[in-house]
Structures are given as C-alpha cells and as structure tokens.
Scaffold this active site. Sequence first.
Site, PDB file in Angstrom:
ATOM      1  CG  ASP A  63       1.394   8.553  -3.391  1.00  0.00           C
ATOM      2  OD1 ASP A  63       1.615   7.240  -3.335  1.00  0.00           O
ATOM      3  OD2 ASP A  63       2.582   9.372  -3.378  1.00  0.00           O
ATOM      4  CE  LYS A 119      -0.534   1.891  -8.030  1.00  0.00           C
ATOM      5  NZ  LYS A 119      -0.563   3.635  -7.309  1.00  0.00           N
ATOM      6  CG  ASN A 176       7.739  -0.458  -1.099  1.00  0.00           C
ATOM      7  OD1 ASN A 176       6.204  -1.573  -1.758  1.00  0.00           O
ATOM      8  ND2 ASN A 176       8.732  -0.102  -2.007  1.00  0.00           N
ATOM      9  N   GLY A 231       1.040   2.133  -0.393  1.00  0.00           N
ATOM     10  CA  GLY A 231      -0.040   2.102   0.424  1.00  0.00           C
ATOM     11  C   GLY A 231      -0.932   3.416  -0.172  1.00  0.00           C
ATOM     12  CG  HIS A 232      -3.170   0.997  -3.263  1.00  0.00           C
ATOM     13  ND1 HIS A 232      -3.053  -0.493  -3.720  1.00  0.00           N
ATOM     14  CD2 HIS A 232      -2.025   1.861  -3.950  1.00  0.00           C
ATOM     15  CE1 HIS A 232      -2.539  -0.609  -4.324  1.00  0.00           C
ATOM     16  NE2 HIS A 232      -1.848   0.941  -5.147  1.00  0.00           N
ATOM     17  CB  THR A 233      -5.825   6.330   0.468  1.00  0.00           C
ATOM     18  OG1 THR A 233      -4.423   6.534   1.262  1.00  0.00           O
ATOM     19  CG2 THR A 233      -7.203   6.316   1.636  1.00  0.00           C
ATOM     20  CB  THR A 267       9.347   3.691   2.090  1.00  0.00           C
ATOM     21  OG1 THR A 267       9.470   2.438   2.001  1.00  0.00           O
ATOM     22  CG2 THR A 267       8.121   4.199   0.689  1.00  0.00           C
ATOM     23  CD  GLN A 302       5.932   0.925  -4.964  1.00  0.00           C
ATOM     24  OE1 GLN A 302       5.900   0.344  -6.188  1.00  0.00           O
ATOM     25  NE2 GLN A 302       5.999   0.819  -3.731  1.00  0.00           N
ATOM     26  CB  THR A 352      -0.452   6.221   2.380  1.00  0.00           C
ATOM     27  OG1 THR A 352      -1.373   6.838   1.245  1.00  0.00           O
ATOM     28  CG2 THR A 352      -1.799   5.543   3.128  1.00  0.00           C
ATOM     29  NE  ARG A 367       1.335  11.924  -1.414  1.00  0.00           N
ATOM     30  CZ  ARG A 367      -0.246  10.641  -1.578  1.00  0.00           C
ATOM     31  NH1 ARG A 367      -1.111  11.338  -1.484  1.00  0.00           N
ATOM     32  NH2 ARG A 367      -0.066   9.854  -0.515  1.00  0.00           N
ATOM     33  CG  LEU A 400     -10.692  16.799 -13.128  1.00  0.00           C
ATOM     34  CD1 LEU A 400     -10.235  17.246 -13.946  1.00  0.00           C
ATOM     35  CD2 LEU A 400     -12.718  17.127 -14.204  1.00  0.00           C
TER      36      LEU A 400
HETATM   37  P1  IMP Z   1      11.667   2.618  -1.758  1.00  0.00           P
HETATM   38  O1  IMP Z   1      10.706   2.094  -2.019  1.00  0.00           O
HETATM   39  O2  IMP Z   1      11.332   2.793   0.445  1.00  0.00           O
HETATM   40  O3  IMP Z   1      12.658   2.010  -1.268  1.00  0.00           O
HETATM   41  O4  IMP Z   1      11.163   3.894  -1.646  1.00  0.00           O
HETATM   42  C1  IMP Z   1      11.987   4.859  -3.364  1.00  0.00           C
HETATM   43  C2  IMP Z   1      11.776   5.630  -4.110  1.00  0.00           C
HETATM   44  O5  IMP Z   1       9.786   5.248  -4.434  1.00  0.00           O
HETATM   45  C3  IMP Z   1      10.635   6.730  -3.200  1.00  0.00           C
HETATM   46  O6  IMP Z   1      11.522   7.691  -3.785  1.00  0.00           O
HETATM   47  C4  IMP Z   1      10.036   6.466  -2.506  1.00  0.00           C
HETATM   48  O7  IMP Z   1       8.885   7.145  -2.134  1.00  0.00           O
HETATM   49  C5  IMP Z   1       8.992   5.948  -3.679  1.00  0.00           C
HETATM   50  N1  IMP Z   1       7.854   4.977  -2.970  1.00  0.00           N
HETATM   51  C6  IMP Z   1       7.794   4.056  -2.894  1.00  0.00           C
HETATM   52  N2  IMP Z   1       6.450   3.331  -2.829  1.00  0.00           N
HETATM   53  C7  IMP Z   1       5.649   4.121  -2.767  1.00  0.00           C
HETATM   54  C8  IMP Z   1       4.607   4.362  -2.720  1.00  0.00           C
HETATM   55  O8  IMP Z   1       3.613   3.686  -3.243  1.00  0.00           O
HETATM   56  N3  IMP Z   1       4.031   6.037  -3.844  1.00  0.00           N
HETATM   57  C9  IMP Z   1       4.532   6.965  -4.206  1.00  0.00           C
HETATM   58  N4  IMP Z   1       6.004   6.246  -3.604  1.00  0.00           N
HETATM   59  C10 IMP Z   1       6.467   5.220  -3.649  1.00  0.00           C
END
Ligand code: IMP
Length: 440
Positions: A13, A16, A38, A40-42, A128, A223, A306, A312, A339
């Site tokens: 987050d 990127k 899992n 997410g890009h905005t 997620t 991630q 996202t 968060r 920033l």
């Molecule tokens: P998983 O990838 O769903 O197994 O989650 C494992 C950990 O990675 C958890 O803490 C999620 O919140 C975190 N996570 C997975 N994908 C993202 C992302 O795109 N952004 C931020 N955290 C993520």
Amino acid sequence: MPAVVVIGGQWGDEGKGRVVDFHSRYCSVVARYSAGHNAGHTIVNERGKFALHLVPAGIFYGNKTCIIGHGLVIDPKSLLAEVAMLSERGIDTSRLLVSERAHLVMPWHRIIDLADERLRGAAAIGTTGTGTGPAFHDKVGRIGIRMADLIDRARFRERLREVLEYKNRVLTGLYGEAPLDPDAIEREYAEFGERLRPYVADTIAVVQAAHARGEMILLEGAQGSLLDIDSGTYPYVTSSVPASVAAGGGIGIGIGPTAIARVIGVYKAFQTRVGHGPMPTELHDSDGETLREGGGGAPDTREYGTTTGRPRRTGWFDGVLARYTARLNGVTSVALTRLDTLSGFERVKVCVAYELDDQRVTTLPATLEAALRVKPIYEELPGWQHDITHVRALGDLPTEARQYVRRIEQIVEAPIDMISVGPERTQAIVTRDVFGAALT
Ligand code: IMP
C-alpha cells in the site's frame, strides 16, 4: 534495453500503482510477477479512480502489452470481474496476456484460508481471505492447477478430479468442512476457461522476445518487502513465491537478473500496515488517527485497504526497516508517496534505531517475540503547515518538507526521484527522469 522493477519498501500500500502508472509511458511491456488478487493498486487518472488487483497498471495506456506472469496465482472469477469492470469503463483490455503457467485460486483455497485463520486463533495473520496463501501452498506442494489446464476442458476435468479427491479429504477430515462437488466446479470453471482463453499465452516467450528486441519492460511488484516470505516479518507475511522483493521479478516473468537495470523503491512518507504482526512505529494515539484519515493532505486519501476495506495501522516512518528493504532490493531510486498527508504536524518523527533490552539496535530481530518488543528511537524534525498538494517542484516545498525528504534519502541511501503530493496523476514532483538518457 533493460527491465525496471517497481517494488514496495514497506508492508504494501505504498502507492506502487501510481508509480507504475507514471513510468509505464516509457515501456512497451508492463508485467505483474507475483502475488494474486490479495494485492490492491489504486490508480487515479483522467478516467476516474480504479482499484486493480491482478491487471497491471499499464492497462490504461492502451498501447502496452500487459502481462500477468506465471509468478501469480489467479482467481479466474476475480480476473474476469476486473476485465469486465475495465471494459465497462472504456478501457481496452485486448493487450492483456495471462501466463499459461500461472496457478489458479480454486474454491477450496478460500475456504482453507478462512478456516486456517480461525484455527490460528489469537495468532491469526489477518490475511485478505482471498485464498491466495493456500493457492501458493498448493503450487509449492505440487498439487496446483494451472491456467493451461483451465483452458482445456478435458485436461481440466481430469486434473480437477485428481486434486479434488485429495482436497475433499483435507476439507472434511481436517477442517470439518463439507466436500466440494467436482461437477459444479467443472461447469463454473469451464465457462471461466472459455472466457479467459483469448488472453492465455506463453508469456515467457512474449517477454523474452520483447527483451531481445530491446524494448523496455516494467515489472510491477505487489505488496511490500516486509511482507516477503523470506525477508519479511515472518510469519506475518504473504505467501507469494516468487518473492515480493525485486529479485522475484525476473523469476516471476521469465527473464534473468542481469536484465534488471533499475529498481524503483516506493516508500510512503509514513508507515502503514494491514493485518497483524510487528510494526515498531505503530501509533495508537491521535497522530495515528490523523495519519489514517489523510492528515493535512489531499481529500479522499484515507488509509483503508483497497482489497478488504480494513482500516490500516499507521505510524511514523521506520528508517530501520526502510534501509533494510532498500538494501534488500538493491533500490536505485525512490518514489516517496503521500508526503502531503504529513502537512499540519508540528513535528514529524523518523525512527532511526530501536531499543531492545536496554541496547540500541539497528535491525529488526528475526524472532517474533523480540520484534514485538522493540521500542522505536525517534529523530524529530520540524513539521510544515502549508498544503503542499499543488506543489510540482522540489524548490516550492516548504523548507521543513525538503529537510524531511533529504533525511529519508540519507536513510535509504538512494535518490528520491519522485514525490507524490496527492492521488492525481499530476500531483507529483519529479526531480529526475529515472528512464532518462543514462538508462536508455
Ligand atoms: P494474504 O496475502 O492474504 O495471505 O495475507 C497475508 C498478509 O499480507 C496480511 O497481513 C495481509 O493484510 C497482507 N497483504 C496481502 N496483500 C496485501 C496488499 O496488497 N497490501 C497490503 N497488505 C497485504
């Protein structure tokens, strides 16, 4: 010409998506190399605000080959929904390619993801819940089903039955869940296969050919490095193999490490994390709340996930971890995002070391128990009160903001070439063209 990787230097987050969106203009191929939906890009552009989970952010240009590489696990339903959403909003997806080697997220993966979290109890990771982790388990466990299987009905039927016989034993025997019906899954997935077939390709060959022709390739990380299975805050990490760090880029797309010439590290100007696990600079006070609600920055930049919409966790910039991930990835330049959120604080803090058992340490301990006990040691810098969302040149930033940027630059040991001061494409200060003459 070289490949460039864009990675997240924190827990994901970092923004990127907008950095990839910005640099995509210089590239002919934009590729995702790891993770699943899992991520997410905005992206905010002239067509509006988009949340992408699988499709590379280069899709908005219309003339880029956008690749979902074999390093991903793909939920066909989620991918089709994303493609449909883009098409409905007038975005051309005809240049999207999906690796035939990418693994599928299947219905049992989501069930197991949620069941595993329940079983972990207080030690839940806060995943997620998308089934991404269990899909990677199966890939490594060699019981995965791949995109190439999906688009061939006979092969899919055979592979599904083989795998589901095993999985139903696991679901019923281990988890106490109901068994899944292979016929129902086959029907549903046969339709997914039909609809995805036009996109499925030997993407390794496509990327290698583009590389051989000297075209620029942008590899879009998902991630953040601190969620990486090997170097992150284990076990509170994501399961992606290849890694979420830059070195995974070549592996997940099919080019060698020598093809990667630049690594752009994206760092948020403060720290956020979703899910559980150590976060030494986490704030539980009104400053943390201010950061979550967007601080003195652009409207509509609150810190909520996202993918899951979860609030968060927020905190001050962690310089210990930032230097660690910059070195881990071989970061050659930095994009500092959000920033603008820091505007309005009287003082801003940067963590420069930790205290652990009366000792000053400059690395995060590997054991969870110790990582949870470290106390941040802060350096305080003067804050700035002006709204900076309209600033487009470094020299127009308040002195204090520039001082903050310089301090982070020293910590990460790489030049900051881009600073975002709002979510719009234009709300950025670009101090050096990363793709400039020296690179090409
Ligand atoms: P998983 O990838 O769903 O197994 O989650 C494992 C950990 O990675 C958890 O803490 C999620 O919140 C975190 N996570 C997975 N994908 C993202 C992302 O795109 N952004 C931020 N955290 C993520």
